[in-house]
Design a protein around this motif. Sequence first.
Motif, PDB file in Angstrom:
ATOM      1  N   ARG A 134       1.240   5.659  -1.683  1.00 28.18           N
ATOM      2  CA  ARG A 134       0.586   6.819  -2.288  1.00 28.18           C
ATOM      3  C   ARG A 134       1.270   7.166  -3.606  1.00 28.18           C
ATOM      4  O   ARG A 134       2.481   7.009  -3.742  1.00 28.18           O
ATOM      5  CB  ARG A 134       0.647   8.029  -1.348  1.00 28.18           C
ATOM      6  CG  ARG A 134      -0.088   7.839  -0.041  1.00 28.18           C
ATOM      7  CD  ARG A 134      -0.101   9.146   0.759  1.00 28.18           C
ATOM      8  NE  ARG A 134      -0.661   8.957   2.084  1.00 28.18           N
ATOM      9  CZ  ARG A 134      -1.961   9.024   2.358  1.00 28.18           C
ATOM     10  NH1 ARG A 134      -2.818   9.276   1.384  1.00 28.18           N
ATOM     11  NH2 ARG A 134      -2.399   8.850   3.593  1.00 28.18           N
ATOM     12  N   ASP A 135       0.485   7.653  -4.547  1.00 27.21           N
ATOM     13  CA  ASP A 135       1.067   8.098  -5.804  1.00 27.21           C
ATOM     14  C   ASP A 135       1.496   9.557  -5.676  1.00 27.21           C
ATOM     15  O   ASP A 135       1.455  10.151  -4.599  1.00 27.21           O
ATOM     16  CB  ASP A 135       0.078   7.904  -6.957  1.00 27.21           C
ATOM     17  CG  ASP A 135      -1.233   8.657  -6.744  1.00 27.21           C
ATOM     18  OD1 ASP A 135      -1.249   9.598  -5.922  1.00 27.21           O
ATOM     19  OD2 ASP A 135      -2.236   8.306  -7.396  1.00 27.21           O
TER      20      ASP A 135
ATOM     21  N   TYR B  66      -2.893   3.728  -3.425  1.00 27.63           N
ATOM     22  CA  TYR B  66      -3.053   2.672  -4.420  1.00 27.63           C
ATOM     23  C   TYR B  66      -2.493   1.379  -3.841  1.00 27.63           C
ATOM     24  O   TYR B  66      -1.683   1.385  -2.907  1.00 27.63           O
ATOM     25  CB  TYR B  66      -2.360   3.027  -5.744  1.00 27.63           C
ATOM     26  CG  TYR B  66      -0.848   3.024  -5.691  1.00 27.63           C
ATOM     27  CD1 TYR B  66      -0.118   1.870  -6.012  1.00 27.63           C
ATOM     28  CD2 TYR B  66      -0.141   4.166  -5.336  1.00 27.63           C
ATOM     29  CE1 TYR B  66       1.265   1.866  -5.961  1.00 27.63           C
ATOM     30  CE2 TYR B  66       1.240   4.163  -5.287  1.00 27.63           C
ATOM     31  CZ  TYR B  66       1.936   3.018  -5.608  1.00 27.63           C
ATOM     32  OH  TYR B  66       3.304   2.999  -5.550  1.00 27.63           O
ATOM     33  N   TYR B  67      -2.929   0.277  -4.393  1.00 22.67           N
ATOM     34  CA  TYR B  67      -2.574  -1.049  -3.884  1.00 22.67           C
ATOM     35  C   TYR B  67      -1.865  -1.831  -4.985  1.00 22.67           C
ATOM     36  O   TYR B  67      -2.312  -1.837  -6.141  1.00 22.67           O
ATOM     37  CB  TYR B  67      -3.829  -1.813  -3.441  1.00 22.67           C
ATOM     38  CG  TYR B  67      -4.582  -1.146  -2.306  1.00 22.67           C
ATOM     39  CD1 TYR B  67      -4.396  -1.541  -0.992  1.00 22.67           C
ATOM     40  CD2 TYR B  67      -5.472  -0.096  -2.566  1.00 22.67           C
ATOM     41  CE1 TYR B  67      -5.080  -0.934   0.052  1.00 22.67           C
ATOM     42  CE2 TYR B  67      -6.161   0.519  -1.529  1.00 22.67           C
ATOM     43  CZ  TYR B  67      -5.957   0.094  -0.230  1.00 22.67           C
ATOM     44  OH  TYR B  67      -6.625   0.707   0.790  1.00 22.67           O
ATOM     45  N   THR B  68      -0.780  -2.477  -4.623  1.00 26.16           N
ATOM     46  CA  THR B  68      -0.036  -3.325  -5.554  1.00 26.16           C
ATOM     47  C   THR B  68      -0.041  -4.749  -5.019  1.00 26.16           C
ATOM     48  O   THR B  68       0.462  -4.997  -3.915  1.00 26.16           O
ATOM     49  CB  THR B  68       1.420  -2.850  -5.713  1.00 26.16           C
ATOM     50  OG1 THR B  68       1.432  -1.469  -6.100  1.00 26.16           O
ATOM     51  CG2 THR B  68       2.138  -3.678  -6.772  1.00 26.16           C
TER      52      THR B  68
ATOM     53  N   GLU C 180      -2.768  10.059  -3.616  1.00 27.54           N
ATOM     54  CA  GLU C 180      -3.860   9.088  -3.563  1.00 27.54           C
ATOM     55  C   GLU C 180      -3.308   7.702  -3.233  1.00 27.54           C
ATOM     56  O   GLU C 180      -2.243   7.309  -3.714  1.00 27.54           O
ATOM     57  CB  GLU C 180      -4.601   9.041  -4.903  1.00 27.54           C
ATOM     58  CG  GLU C 180      -5.249  10.352  -5.313  1.00 27.54           C
ATOM     59  CD  GLU C 180      -6.459  10.680  -4.467  1.00 27.54           C
ATOM     60  OE1 GLU C 180      -7.013   9.741  -3.855  1.00 27.54           O
ATOM     61  OE2 GLU C 180      -6.848  11.859  -4.432  1.00 27.54           O
TER      62      GLU C 180
ATOM     63  N   VAL D 153       0.855  -1.182   0.000  1.00 26.34           N
ATOM     64  CA  VAL D 153       0.000   0.000   0.000  1.00 26.34           C
ATOM     65  C   VAL D 153       0.891   1.231   0.000  1.00 26.34           C
ATOM     66  O   VAL D 153       1.825   1.329   0.806  1.00 26.34           O
ATOM     67  CB  VAL D 153      -0.926   0.017   1.231  1.00 26.34           C
ATOM     68  CG1 VAL D 153      -1.877   1.212   1.163  1.00 26.34           C
ATOM     69  CG2 VAL D 153      -1.700  -1.289   1.336  1.00 26.34           C
TER      70      VAL D 153
ATOM     71  N   GLU E 287     -11.308  -0.410  -5.540  1.00 24.84           N
ATOM     72  CA  GLU E 287     -11.297  -1.816  -5.930  1.00 24.84           C
ATOM     73  C   GLU E 287     -10.889  -2.753  -4.800  1.00 24.84           C
ATOM     74  O   GLU E 287     -10.848  -3.972  -4.984  1.00 24.84           O
ATOM     75  CB  GLU E 287     -10.331  -2.029  -7.107  1.00 24.84           C
ATOM     76  CG  GLU E 287     -10.690  -1.267  -8.362  1.00 24.84           C
ATOM     77  CD  GLU E 287      -9.655  -1.487  -9.455  1.00 24.84           C
ATOM     78  OE1 GLU E 287      -9.863  -2.393 -10.282  1.00 24.84           O
ATOM     79  OE2 GLU E 287      -8.637  -0.759  -9.463  1.00 24.84           O
TER      80      GLU E 287
ATOM     81  N   TYR F  95      -2.069  -3.590 -10.145  1.00 24.71           N
ATOM     82  CA  TYR F  95      -2.332  -2.317  -9.492  1.00 24.71           C
ATOM     83  C   TYR F  95      -3.842  -2.137  -9.336  1.00 24.71           C
ATOM     84  O   TYR F  95      -4.602  -2.266 -10.301  1.00 24.71           O
ATOM     85  CB  TYR F  95      -1.733  -1.160 -10.301  1.00 24.71           C
ATOM     86  CG  TYR F  95      -0.228  -1.230 -10.392  1.00 24.71           C
ATOM     87  CD1 TYR F  95       0.575  -0.698  -9.384  1.00 24.71           C
ATOM     88  CD2 TYR F  95       0.388  -1.864 -11.467  1.00 24.71           C
ATOM     89  CE1 TYR F  95       1.955  -0.782  -9.447  1.00 24.71           C
ATOM     90  CE2 TYR F  95       1.770  -1.961 -11.540  1.00 24.71           C
ATOM     91  CZ  TYR F  95       2.541  -1.413 -10.535  1.00 24.71           C
ATOM     92  OH  TYR F  95       3.903  -1.506 -10.609  1.00 24.71           O
ATOM     93  N   LEU F  96      -4.258  -1.832  -8.113  1.00 23.72           N
ATOM     94  CA  LEU F  96      -5.671  -1.679  -7.792  1.00 23.72           C
ATOM     95  C   LEU F  96      -5.897  -0.324  -7.146  1.00 23.72           C
ATOM     96  O   LEU F  96      -5.100   0.122  -6.311  1.00 23.72           O
ATOM     97  CB  LEU F  96      -6.132  -2.783  -6.836  1.00 23.72           C
ATOM     98  CG  LEU F  96      -5.934  -4.229  -7.317  1.00 23.72           C
ATOM     99  CD1 LEU F  96      -6.214  -5.208  -6.182  1.00 23.72           C
ATOM    100  CD2 LEU F  96      -6.831  -4.527  -8.508  1.00 23.72           C
ATOM    101  N   GLY F  97      -6.985   0.317  -7.526  1.00 23.96           N
ATOM    102  CA  GLY F  97      -7.338   1.591  -6.927  1.00 23.96           C
ATOM    103  C   GLY F  97      -8.041   1.391  -5.595  1.00 23.96           C
ATOM    104  O   GLY F  97      -8.470   0.286  -5.249  1.00 23.96           O
ATOM    105  N   PRO F  98      -8.192   2.466  -4.819  1.00 22.26           N
ATOM    106  CA  PRO F  98      -8.839   2.341  -3.500  1.00 22.26           C
ATOM    107  C   PRO F  98     -10.289   1.889  -3.582  1.00 22.26           C
ATOM    108  O   PRO F  98     -10.801   1.316  -2.622  1.00 22.26           O
ATOM    109  CB  PRO F  98      -8.716   3.752  -2.904  1.00 22.26           C
ATOM    110  CG  PRO F  98      -8.461   4.648  -4.065  1.00 22.26           C
ATOM    111  CD  PRO F  98      -7.736   3.838  -5.088  1.00 22.26           C
TER     112      PRO F  98
END
Length: 410
Positions: free
Chosen positions: A139-140, A146-148, A144, A137, A162, A157-160
């Motif tokens: 931040r970009d 993001y999850y890897t 924001e 977990v 998802e 790569y998954l957004g928050p």
Amino acid sequence: MANFLKRLFKSRDKPKDSVSQAPNFYMGQSVSGKVVNERTSMQTTAVFACVRIIAETIASLPLHTYRYRGEGKEKMYDHPLYRILHDEPNPEMSSFTLRETMMTHLLLWGNSYSQIIRNGRGDVLGLYPLLPDKMLVDRDQKGELYYTYRKEGQSYYLGPDEVLHIPGLGFDGVMGYSPVALAKNAIGLNIAAEEYGGRFFANNATPTGILSTSGTIKDPTKVRDAWQAAYGGRNNYKVAVLEDGLQYQAISMPNSDAQFLETRKFQIEEICRIFQVPPHMVADLSRSSFSNIENMAISFVVHTIRPWLVRIEQAMNRKLFKEKEKGQCFVSFNASALMRGDYKSRMDGYAIGIQNGFFSVNDVRRMENMDPIPEEEGGDLYLTNGNMLPLKLAGAYAKKALEENAGDEE
């Protein structure tokens, strides 16, 4: 309002902290020399019992989807989330299995991750658990989250939106910390004590010792190896024959003198303290009695189970409902069954409820999983004792009202 707050947040300074570089507590070697991680810790009976008790208790509770209706609420049987959370989150597992897995991840890693599958309208179609040790977990550049997820050498790569991320106790409000990592020294001592006991009994519970003599031994290694071959391992009960003035002296204390059992018992209490599980629930009844065991069970529900339920409910309400549904729809566990008590206590409580008008007969029958009495037979009536009167109809108030009515009639 939510969009306004989001724009307001974006207009200010972005977060500079990196979640992946935040202070953390890592599993690994404890001071006892034993490696402690989520898998080795589950090989100890106390950790396994605590994790199983909490996970199975929460997984067994009914989980319903509701909407507010006036001052009350009603179940939303027609909502897509109802079947997913109550029955089948995906084609491979039941709701019990998913929630049991989520709780196991929370109790061992401190975080639970589930991938959210949605359709084009944003409705949730399924939930799949993800292994916490494969998730990163961060931040970009815009701040924001993001999850890897790393699996078989590939990164996904998954957004928050998802990921259903449920964090445990933590310091930054984003990531939870592993109870196993935080208490690795206590768990490591328990592992070391178990291994010591295993090795002790593997040697037929015979302590080690020394061979001594007043003379000189030219080749002590040869003498030691010969002794071990003749009287070590399975041969340690043979009658020993000592030559050249040799004497045998035990140097290890028996386990009873070293308080071995007391050490193991204390470590079980330590692990129960970590997970907030009463010792009697892991079969340690040394401090339990008939008078306090029910109170300890209630304390377990209030102080251990309830915080986990609130944590899960709020995470699901944030992530699984559409923006327009938030504040109107919610999910909630039904934990009333855990507080039911014994049969006599339940019946006494039901009787008080019926006599004072806040329970109907059918309310009680539903809580006891019994078929309701038809409405025309009075099953849904709310009754109260006939000797209970409003204040205005009793004593001096009633006398004054009667006199006033009599005066009006004249």
